[in-house]
Scaffold this motif. Structure first.
Motif, PDB file in Angstrom:
ATOM      1  N   ASN A  53      16.581  -9.477  48.394  1.00  0.00           N
ATOM      2  CA  ASN A  53      17.124  -8.823  47.709  1.00  0.00           C
ATOM      3  C   ASN A  53      16.422  -7.603  47.572  1.00  0.00           C
ATOM      4  OD1 ASN A  53      19.906  -9.516  47.223  1.00  0.00           O
ATOM      5  ND2 ASN A  53      18.727 -10.283  45.275  1.00  0.00           N
ATOM      6  N   ARG A  63      23.062  -8.823  54.195  1.00  0.00           N
ATOM      7  CA  ARG A  63      23.351  -9.700  53.376  1.00  0.00           C
ATOM      8  C   ARG A  63      25.532 -10.369  53.126  1.00  0.00           C
ATOM      9  NH1 ARG A  63      22.090  -7.727  47.697  1.00  0.00           N
ATOM     10  NH2 ARG A  63      24.026  -6.428  48.011  1.00  0.00           N
ATOM     11  N   LYS A  64      25.647 -11.176  52.808  1.00  0.00           N
ATOM     12  CA  LYS A  64      27.039 -11.434  53.153  1.00  0.00           C
ATOM     13  C   LYS A  64      27.260 -12.720  52.231  1.00  0.00           C
ATOM     14  CE  LYS A  64      30.723 -12.608  56.110  1.00  0.00           C
ATOM     15  NZ  LYS A  64      31.634 -13.234  57.728  1.00  0.00           N
ATOM     16  N   LYS A  65      28.474 -11.849  51.112  1.00  0.00           N
ATOM     17  CA  LYS A  65      29.063 -12.513  50.287  1.00  0.00           C
ATOM     18  C   LYS A  65      30.124 -14.010  50.399  1.00  0.00           C
ATOM     19  CE  LYS A  65      30.184 -13.182  45.552  1.00  0.00           C
ATOM     20  NZ  LYS A  65      28.601 -13.211  45.182  1.00  0.00           N
ATOM     21  N   LYS A  68      30.861 -17.661  45.915  1.00  0.00           N
ATOM     22  CA  LYS A  68      30.327 -17.075  44.658  1.00  0.00           C
ATOM     23  C   LYS A  68      28.570 -17.141  45.584  1.00  0.00           C
ATOM     24  CE  LYS A  68      32.432 -19.532  41.290  1.00  0.00           C
ATOM     25  NZ  LYS A  68      32.385 -20.975  40.254  1.00  0.00           N
ATOM     26  N   SER A  69      27.797 -17.107  46.430  1.00  0.00           N
ATOM     27  CA  SER A  69      27.257 -16.625  46.765  1.00  0.00           C
ATOM     28  C   SER A  69      26.768 -16.382  48.249  1.00  0.00           C
ATOM     29  CB  SER A  69      25.813 -18.485  47.180  1.00  0.00           C
ATOM     30  OG  SER A  69      26.656 -18.981  48.280  1.00  0.00           O
ATOM     31  N   PHE A  70      25.412 -15.033  48.036  1.00  0.00           N
ATOM     32  CA  PHE A  70      25.252 -14.560  48.916  1.00  0.00           C
ATOM     33  C   PHE A  70      24.715 -15.251  50.817  1.00  0.00           C
ATOM     34  CE2 PHE A  70      25.594 -11.202  46.208  1.00  0.00           C
ATOM     35  CZ  PHE A  70      25.872 -10.757  46.719  1.00  0.00           C
ATOM     36  N   HIS A  71      24.505 -15.184  51.314  1.00  0.00           N
ATOM     37  CA  HIS A  71      24.028 -15.801  52.756  1.00  0.00           C
ATOM     38  C   HIS A  71      22.896 -14.537  53.551  1.00  0.00           C
ATOM     39  CE1 HIS A  71      26.816 -20.155  53.284  1.00  0.00           C
ATOM     40  NE2 HIS A  71      26.065 -19.364  52.577  1.00  0.00           N
TER      41      HIS A  71
END
Length: 132
Positions: A53, A63-65, A68-71
């Motif tokens: 972050n 950062r891409k949602k 439920k997680s970010f890649h």
């Protein structure tokens, strides 16, 4: 008082970028697993999330949602980062002299015959380009 942030990635940020330059996008758990494999030590999941972050905020990463997680994926290329670090080193340590920097490198590091051949080719090419 906190030290001012650097425009260049920290050592850990560079390690994360190396992972993502190799393969991206990756979720946090994959970045963490690869870092742990390289470092041969455990890393807290929350620490890796925090670093990713911070790197996103600095503009180093996308950062891409996904679900439920970010890649995460790199926003900067390796040559951009290398160029910035080299420019900084060149100006701060070698007073802007590329030849002084190269001579120092050649005097202080082992350079094999193949690398010397490649350097000669590069020097010859650059010399020809400047003669035009």
């Amino acid at each position: 008082m906190a030290r001012p942030g650097s425009e260049h990635p920290t050592n850990l940020e560079l390690e994360i970028l190396k992972v993502l330059w190799e393969e991206a996008p990756l979720p946090v758990r994959e970045v963490r697993a690869r870092l742990e494999s390289q470092a041969q030590r455990p890393l807290a999941h929350s620490s890796v999330i925090t670093m990713l972050n911070i790197m996103y905020d600095k503009g180093f990463l996308y950062r891409k949602k996904v679900g439920k997680s970010f890649h995460f994926s790199p926003r900067v290329r390796k040559d951009q980062i290398a160029g910035g670090i080299i420019d900084d080193l060149l100006s701060r340590l070698f007073d802007g002299s590329p030849s002084a920097m190269m001579l120092n490198l050649l005097e202080n590091k082992e350079v094999d015959a193949d690398e010397l051949t490649e350097l000669r080719k590069l020097i010859t090419r650059k010399t020809r380009e400047q003669e035009k």
